[in-house]
Design an enzyme around this catalytic site. Structure first.
Site: not given
Lengths: 226, 328
Positions: B20, B47, B68, B127
């Site tokens: 990323r 992030s 979103e 997560d």
């Protein structure tokens, strides 16, 4: 058109005929049927795409394409798709149908105009039934946050959706308070009174409104109810 | 090993960077160069690595909040008005939650909207399953007009980001969370739709991999060579449109294929390879990927091991597929 097609929605398009007339023939919109995608055109985003027959008829009357095409609605190979498809026809600015999506698309247009410092205005036409969609409220929130003065939403408050009256299916009231709480300037008008639609749309264009403005055309249903 | 790769690739201290980061750096370059670039995020500025873009180009950064569906629709509107939006979120949310908007508002209109999904694969780790995107390749590649790219490391992600900006139509790219080995260099050629042979020890079998698991595939190939098994490793980064020529050549030359991806086997890159081969040149295949299961919390390497995406499993798949080869 609908008779020839043998399917499609009739009530929604008929209920919004006066609004379309005022927008396209009342001097509200800046458009040129000979140059349908000219840069400074005002944008019309149809969120409740199922009422597209009235949009198609309006565009044909405005000279965007020949009247003869209207009877091809919902037929194989026609640009008049059952729900509007982006640029499939001159003047058709967005893909719409699955409810709630047009409000976000309209915000995208309004944000692009703001980034460019362009003066064109975006009008988003919506139904009341689609206010059930979460996406609609995400969009209302973001427009309010960003003070999008160059965006006007017009909600067809006809009180009816597929399974019955809106207040029975999913109560929406008090709508004015809800939109106002999201930082919109809300004006209720009679959606069948052309001078009212005209004055309000042009008032918005001249920068009178300090916040995004939603106009709420009352159809005969709500007029009777109140 | 192909000469254009990082010469330190198998060193213990090989540089490790999250893919990323390449996205964030690519956007900064684009932002300075292309006025139409607009970046959107849904409360995930840091992030998804778009924070620096937001600082440098605030007028072209749109914070959408945790919404979103609206974000995807706004991107469609921006693209209709001539902008080149990059929609940045975790893949489970976008395109996961915003798939209907991606389908209708973006893909059906064939708009220049670039969507990036961060935090894909079980290697997202602690997560847990809710945040480990394992279906995003399947749900994007099924959409008409779509381009789907899975970059393998930092440099490839940066190059893919730059390439996406000038590519017509909707584009989806996925990233992983953790630091992963930098296999390529700034000079390594990259072209959307052109798979690259990263290692060519021989033609016993071919490994077609995408994403950071290209590294595990290269390690597997190196170790297999010591056993006398010689394989080709292809970085098959573009899932759609897939490089049919390179895939077919691998099948013809090697007669056996192993696909490797950090995604559900069902509907992923391996499936796309199988669609090509079944029609044109069927050969035995083995699929390394998520075996129709949800992930869980854990350390990335533990999870890759548990769900069968480790070097050991890749080697095993190669041995198995070779056993299934038709006698030539």
């Amino acid at each position: 058109m609908l008779l020839e097609a043998g399917s499609g929605h009739s009530a929604g398009p008929l209920g919004m005929a006066d609004v379309f007339t005022a927008l396209y023939f009342g001097g509200v919109l800046n458009y040129d049927p000979k140059d349908p995608w000219k840069k400074d055109r005002d944008r019309v985003i149809l969120s409740n795409g199922h009422i597209c027959p009235v949009w198609y008829a309006t565009l044909a009357h405005a000279g965007f394409f020949p009247h003869e095409q209207l009877v091809t609605l919902r037929k194989l190979g026609s640009g008049l798709q059952g729900h509007p498809h982006y640029r499939e026809l001159p003047g058709v600015e967005n893909t719409g149908g699955p409810l709630g999506q047009g409000s976000s698309q309209a915000i995208g247009h309004a944000l692009a105009a703001r980034i460019d410092g362009a003066s064109w205005h975006t009008y988003c036409l919506m139904s009341d039934g689609e206010l059930d969609e979460g996406q609609t409220w995400e969009a209302i929130m973001l427009a309010g946050k960003n003070n999008l003065h160059n965006l006007t939403a017009i909600v067809d408050r006809n009180n009816i959706q597929i399974d019955g009256f809106t207040e029975d299916i999913m109560p929406l009231e008090n709508l004015v308070d809800k939109w106002t709480a999201f930082n919109w300037s809300v004006i209720e008008i009679n959606g069948h009174n052309i001078p009212e639609i005209w004055i309000l749309c042009n008032g918005n264009r001249s920068g009178m409104a300090s916040r995004p403005r939603r106009m709420k055309p009352k159809t005969r249903y709500i007029s009777c109810a109140r | 090993m192909t000469k254009f790769l990082n010469p330190k690739i198998f060193d213990k201290d090989v540089e490790q960077v999250p893919t990323r980061n390449g996205y964030g750096d690519g956007l900064l370059e684009l932002g300075a160069r292309v006025g139409e670039i607009v970046v959107l995020t849904g409360d995930l500025k840091e992030s998804t690595r778009v924070e620096e873009f937001a600082k440098r180009f605030p007028e072209r950064f749109i914070e959408c909040g945790v919404a979103e569906q609206n974000m995807m629709g706004i991107a469609a509107g921006l693209a209709s008005a001539g902008k080149i939006p990059f929609v940045s979120s975790y893949a489970v949310f976008s395109p996961g939650r915003s798939w209907d908007q991606l389908r209708v508002s973006v893909c059906y209109s064939n708009l220049n909207v670039n969507i990036v999904g961060a935090h894909t694969g079980v290697s997202v780790g602690p997560d847990g399953a809710t945040h480990q995107a394992l279906e995003d390749i399947a749900i994007t590649r099924v959409l008409p007009n779509m381009t789907v790219v899975v970059p393998c490391d930092y440099w490839e992600t940066k190059k893919a980001t730059l390439a996406a900006a000038s590519r017509l139509g909707p584009y989806y790219s996925r990233f992983t969370r953790e630091k992963t080995p930098v296999m390529t260099t700034e000079e390594t050629p990259f072209e959307i739709g052109k798979a690259a042979v990263f290692a060519d020890y021989g033609d016993d079998a071919a490994i077609l991999a995408c994403g950071p698991l290209v590294y595990q595939s290269l390690v597997a190939a190196k170790e297999l060579e010591k056993e006398g098994i010689k394989v080709r490793v292809i970085n098959n980064h573009t899932i759609k449109p897939m490089d049919v020529t390179t895939v077919m050549k691998a099948a013809r030359d090697c007669g056996a294929i192993v696909t490797v991806e950090e995604h559900q086997v069902m509907g992923g890159m391996g499936s796309a390879v199988a669609e090509i081969l079944v029609k044109n040149y069927p050969v035995p295949m083995e699929f390394i990927g998520m075996p129709d299961a949800f992930g869980e919390s854990g350390q990335p390497e533990e999870l890759l091991e548990k769900y069968g995406m480790s070097v050991r499993e890749i080697k095993e798949a190669v041995r198995n597929v070779i056993l299934r080869k038709r006698p030539s």
